[in-house]
Each structure stands twice: as structure tokens, then as C-alpha cells.
Design an enzyme around this catalytic site. Structure first.
Site, PDB file in Angstrom:
ATOM      1  N   LYS A   1       0.810  -1.222   0.000  1.00 20.86           N
ATOM      2  CA  LYS A   1       0.000   0.000   0.000  1.00 20.86           C
ATOM      3  C   LYS A   1       0.846   1.275   0.000  1.00 20.86           C
ATOM      4  O   LYS A   1       0.449   2.263  -0.602  1.00 20.86           O
ATOM      5  CB  LYS A   1      -1.066   0.004   1.094  1.00 20.86           C
ATOM      6  CG  LYS A   1      -0.576  -0.032   2.492  1.00 20.86           C
ATOM      7  CD  LYS A   1      -1.733  -0.190   3.455  1.00 20.86           C
ATOM      8  CE  LYS A   1      -1.247  -0.703   4.782  1.00 20.86           C
ATOM      9  NZ  LYS A   1      -0.168   0.046   5.428  1.00 20.86           N
TER      10      LYS A   1
ATOM     11  N   ARG B   1      -7.578   1.372  10.684  1.00 23.16           N
ATOM     12  CA  ARG B   1      -7.080   0.002  10.750  1.00 23.16           C
ATOM     13  C   ARG B   1      -7.968  -0.877  11.610  1.00 23.16           C
ATOM     14  O   ARG B   1      -7.675  -2.063  11.787  1.00 23.16           O
ATOM     15  CB  ARG B   1      -5.683  -0.003  11.327  1.00 23.16           C
ATOM     16  CG  ARG B   1      -4.595   0.060  10.255  1.00 23.16           C
ATOM     17  CD  ARG B   1      -3.266   0.264  10.938  1.00 23.16           C
ATOM     18  NE  ARG B   1      -2.232  -0.530  10.370  1.00 23.16           N
ATOM     19  CZ  ARG B   1      -1.148   0.014   9.787  1.00 23.16           C
ATOM     20  NH1 ARG B   1      -1.012   1.297   9.679  1.00 23.16           N
ATOM     21  NH2 ARG B   1      -0.205  -0.771   9.324  1.00 23.16           N
TER      22      ARG B   1
ATOM     23  N   ARG C   1      12.372  -5.808   2.383  1.00 23.47           N
ATOM     24  CA  ARG C   1      12.094  -4.382   2.168  1.00 23.47           C
ATOM     25  C   ARG C   1      13.200  -3.518   2.776  1.00 23.47           C
ATOM     26  O   ARG C   1      13.704  -3.794   3.850  1.00 23.47           O
ATOM     27  CB  ARG C   1      10.758  -4.011   2.823  1.00 23.47           C
ATOM     28  CG  ARG C   1      10.482  -2.523   2.808  1.00 23.47           C
ATOM     29  CD  ARG C   1       9.035  -2.202   3.014  1.00 23.47           C
ATOM     30  NE  ARG C   1       8.604  -2.357   4.393  1.00 23.47           N
ATOM     31  CZ  ARG C   1       7.371  -2.075   4.810  1.00 23.47           C
ATOM     32  NH1 ARG C   1       6.455  -1.681   3.955  1.00 23.47           N
ATOM     33  NH2 ARG C   1       7.032  -2.237   6.064  1.00 23.47           N
TER      34      ARG C   1
ATOM     35  N   ARG D   1      13.436  -1.315   8.334  1.00 21.08           N
ATOM     36  CA  ARG D   1      12.598  -0.854   9.436  1.00 21.08           C
ATOM     37  C   ARG D   1      12.730  -1.800  10.619  1.00 21.08           C
ATOM     38  O   ARG D   1      12.819  -3.005  10.446  1.00 21.08           O
ATOM     39  CB  ARG D   1      11.121  -0.805   8.980  1.00 21.08           C
ATOM     40  CG  ARG D   1      10.755   0.508   8.366  1.00 21.08           C
ATOM     41  CD  ARG D   1       9.379   0.500   7.761  1.00 21.08           C
ATOM     42  NE  ARG D   1       8.311   0.010   8.624  1.00 21.08           N
ATOM     43  CZ  ARG D   1       7.014   0.106   8.330  1.00 21.08           C
ATOM     44  NH1 ARG D   1       6.639   0.687   7.214  1.00 21.08           N
ATOM     45  NH2 ARG D   1       6.107  -0.371   9.148  1.00 21.08           N
TER      46      ARG D   1
ATOM     47  N   ARG E   1       2.424  -8.314  13.504  1.00 20.23           N
ATOM     48  CA  ARG E   1       1.667  -7.330  12.713  1.00 20.23           C
ATOM     49  C   ARG E   1       0.605  -8.021  11.866  1.00 20.23           C
ATOM     50  O   ARG E   1      -0.490  -7.505  11.664  1.00 20.23           O
ATOM     51  CB  ARG E   1       2.631  -6.522  11.819  1.00 20.23           C
ATOM     52  CG  ARG E   1       3.482  -5.557  12.641  1.00 20.23           C
ATOM     53  CD  ARG E   1       4.705  -5.103  11.892  1.00 20.23           C
ATOM     54  NE  ARG E   1       4.419  -4.191  10.806  1.00 20.23           N
ATOM     55  CZ  ARG E   1       5.229  -4.013   9.764  1.00 20.23           C
ATOM     56  NH1 ARG E   1       6.351  -4.692   9.660  1.00 20.23           N
ATOM     57  NH2 ARG E   1       4.912  -3.163   8.828  1.00 20.23           N
TER      58      ARG E   1
HETATM   59  P1  AMP Z   1       2.748   1.187   8.584  1.00 20.65           P
HETATM   60  O1  AMP Z   1       3.881   2.024   8.109  1.00 20.65           O
HETATM   61  O2  AMP Z   1       1.446   1.588   7.978  1.00 20.65           O
HETATM   62  O3  AMP Z   1       3.026  -0.295   8.471  1.00 20.65           O
HETATM   63  O4  AMP Z   1       2.601   1.488  10.180  1.00 20.65           O
HETATM   64  C1  AMP Z   1       3.667   1.220  11.064  1.00 20.65           C
HETATM   65  C2  AMP Z   1       3.169   1.188  12.497  1.00 20.65           C
HETATM   66  O5  AMP Z   1       2.589   2.450  12.853  1.00 20.65           O
HETATM   67  C3  AMP Z   1       2.079   0.169  12.808  1.00 20.65           C
HETATM   68  O6  AMP Z   1       2.587  -1.142  13.028  1.00 20.65           O
HETATM   69  C4  AMP Z   1       1.465   0.779  14.068  1.00 20.65           C
HETATM   70  O7  AMP Z   1       2.282   0.573  15.211  1.00 20.65           O
HETATM   71  C5  AMP Z   1       1.483   2.268  13.742  1.00 20.65           C
HETATM   72  N1  AMP Z   1       0.260   2.669  13.032  1.00 20.65           N
HETATM   73  C6  AMP Z   1       0.148   3.044  11.727  1.00 20.65           C
HETATM   74  N2  AMP Z   1      -1.135   3.302  11.409  1.00 20.65           N
HETATM   75  C7  AMP Z   1      -1.854   3.080  12.550  1.00 20.65           C
HETATM   76  C8  AMP Z   1      -3.242   3.164  12.877  1.00 20.65           C
HETATM   77  N3  AMP Z   1      -4.182   3.507  11.984  1.00 20.65           N
HETATM   78  N4  AMP Z   1      -3.614   2.869  14.151  1.00 20.65           N
HETATM   79  C9  AMP Z   1      -2.719   2.527  15.081  1.00 20.65           C
HETATM   80  N5  AMP Z   1      -1.400   2.405  14.840  1.00 20.65           N
HETATM   81  C10 AMP Z   1      -0.968   2.685  13.587  1.00 20.65           C
END
Ligand code: AMP
Length: 209
Positions: free
Chosen positions: A13, A84, A123, A156, A167
Site C-alpha cells: 500500500k 485500521r 524491504r 525498518r 503485525r
Molecule cells: P505502517 O507504516 O502503515 O506499516 O505502520 C507502522 C506502524 O505504525 C504500525 O505497526 C502501528 O504501530 C502504527 N500505526 C500506523 N497506522 C496506525 C493506525 N491507523 N492505528 C494505530 N497504529 C498505527
């Protein structure tokens, strides 16, 4: 247009969000990027969210909804990483209703667990401009260096095997009721997100248009 891009970690995404925002001239709001930036700055929000992110857990809803409220207005946007879960979806609906608007589409990029593990363990990201790479499918031109801004690429902290597993669990737990929520509102668009990123991009663009 107001679009939400949703998928498991590793569904692509982030990559698709960049391509779509450019192509459709939409403002991209990536919650994960915003939170990582706060962690990097060591702001008070960054300090609060850091440990959740490192463990692969969702940051508490009150904290993220504040960030969303500050970043969203009634103009077009492409939202990556929010909502989410069902509570966040309801919160977003409330925020948008107050601004007399709503979303046009909730695009769900679906992938299987093996694809996710492969994509995430290989990644690499640019800590400076957030560009994404994959060691085999989308490598940088020069090993370890960002094509766009020449910063040194990193992995990361949450892209390690045990955090990826967590996750995936967190994603699977919340996804069914979230998808139902948007299905009931006739906003759900499902796209098979395995395979080539340009083909996936064309599929998403076609369905949106
Ligand atoms: P992402 O880069 O989208 O994979 O997000 C990385 C991390 O940020 C996630 O594993 C969560 O810890 C936090 N995070 C991102 N979006 C959300 C959300 N909508 N609600 C809660 N935590 C979030």
C-alpha cells in the site's frame, strides 16, 4: 476524490499510495510515515508511540485519531494506514461528517501471508524521503543508497520475522469487521495485490476511474 488504501503490512500500500497520489493528483496522508517522523524527532507523541510501533502493535486509537483530525480537511486525499480497525473507521466517519464530506472508496489490497513475509523481510526504506525498495523486485540503482535523495537505506525495526508475525495477527484480527463496515456502505473495492506493482497500479486506477 477521497480514497482509503487498506491492506496488510507488506501488501504494497505504501508503494501504491505514492504512485496513485502522483497519478491522480491527490494529497497523500500516510499515518505510518507521520508516526515514524514523530519518533525520529523524539516529540512527545513520538515518545508515546515508539514502543507500540517497535512491537508491531497498533498505537492507541485516541492518539492516532488526533493526528488524523489535524491532517484531514474536506479536500481530496489518499489515506494510507488509517483506519485500521472498526473504532477508527467510525471515528473517521465522524470527523468527515463534521466537515460535511465522506469517502469515495475503500480500496483493499489483498495478499497471502507468504508474499507478505517475503516483501517485508526484503524491504528497505529511505529514512529521509520514505521511498520503499525490495532487495530483489525493486532494488535501488546503487546498492544501499536511495535513488531519490542518496540517503543510506535502512531496514525498518518492525520488519523482522517475529514483529512481522505480530503485525499480521493484528491485521487479521481487525480486518473482517472493517471490511464489512465499508461493504455495507458500498465503498469496498477489492484488488488482488500479488504480482507486479505496475499491473496492480493499473488495476486500482481502472477501478477508481
Ligand atoms: P505502517 O507504516 O502503515 O506499516 O505502520 C507502522 C506502524 O505504525 C504500525 O505497526 C502501528 O504501530 C502504527 N500505526 C500506523 N497506522 C496506525 C493506525 N491507523 N492505528 C494505530 N497504529 C498505527
Amino acid at each position: 476524490m477521497r480514497v482509503i488504501l487498506y491492506g496488510a503490512p507488506g501488501s504494497g500500500k505504501g508503494t501504491q499510495a505514492v504512485m496513485l497520489a502522483q497519478s491522480l493528483d491527490l494529497r497523500k496522508i500516510s499515518l505510518g510515515d507521520i508516526l515514524r517522523e514523530e519518533v525520529k524527532k523524539e516529540s512527545s507523541l513520538g515518545q508515546e508511540v515508539k514502543s507500540y510501533m517497535e512491537k508491531g502493535l497498533l498505537v492507541p486509537d485516541e492518539l492516532v485519531s488526533r493526528v488524523i483530525e489535524e491532517n484531514i480537511d474536506s479536500t481530496g486525499f489518499l489515506l494510507d494506514g488509517y483506519p485500521r480497525n472498526l473504532a477508527q473507521a467510525k471515528k473517521l466517519e465522524e470527523i468527515l461528517t463534521k466537515k460535511s464530506t465522506g469517502i469515495d472508496a475503500f480500496v483493499y489490497l489483498f495478499v497471502d501471508e507468504d508474499t507478505i513475509v517475503d516483501r517485508l523481510t526484503k524491504r528497505r526504506i529511505c529514512p529521509s524521503c520514505s521511498e520503499n525498495y525490495h532487495l530483489e523486485n525493486m532494488p535501488p540503482k546503487k546498492e544501499g543508497v536511495c535513488d531519490s535523495c542518496s540517503a543510506e537505506l535502512i531496514q525498518r525495526k518492525d520488519d523482522t520475522a517475529d514483529v512481522i508475525k505480530k503485525r499480521w495477527e493484528v491485521f487479521s484480527e481487525a480486518s473482517e469487521e472493517l471490511l464489512d463496515f465499508y461493504k455495507q456502505r458500498n465503498k469496498l473495492i477489492e484488488v488482488d495485490a500479488r504480482g507486479d506493482k505496475d499491473e496492480i497500479f493499473e488495476k486500482i486506477k481502472k477501478t477508481l476511474q
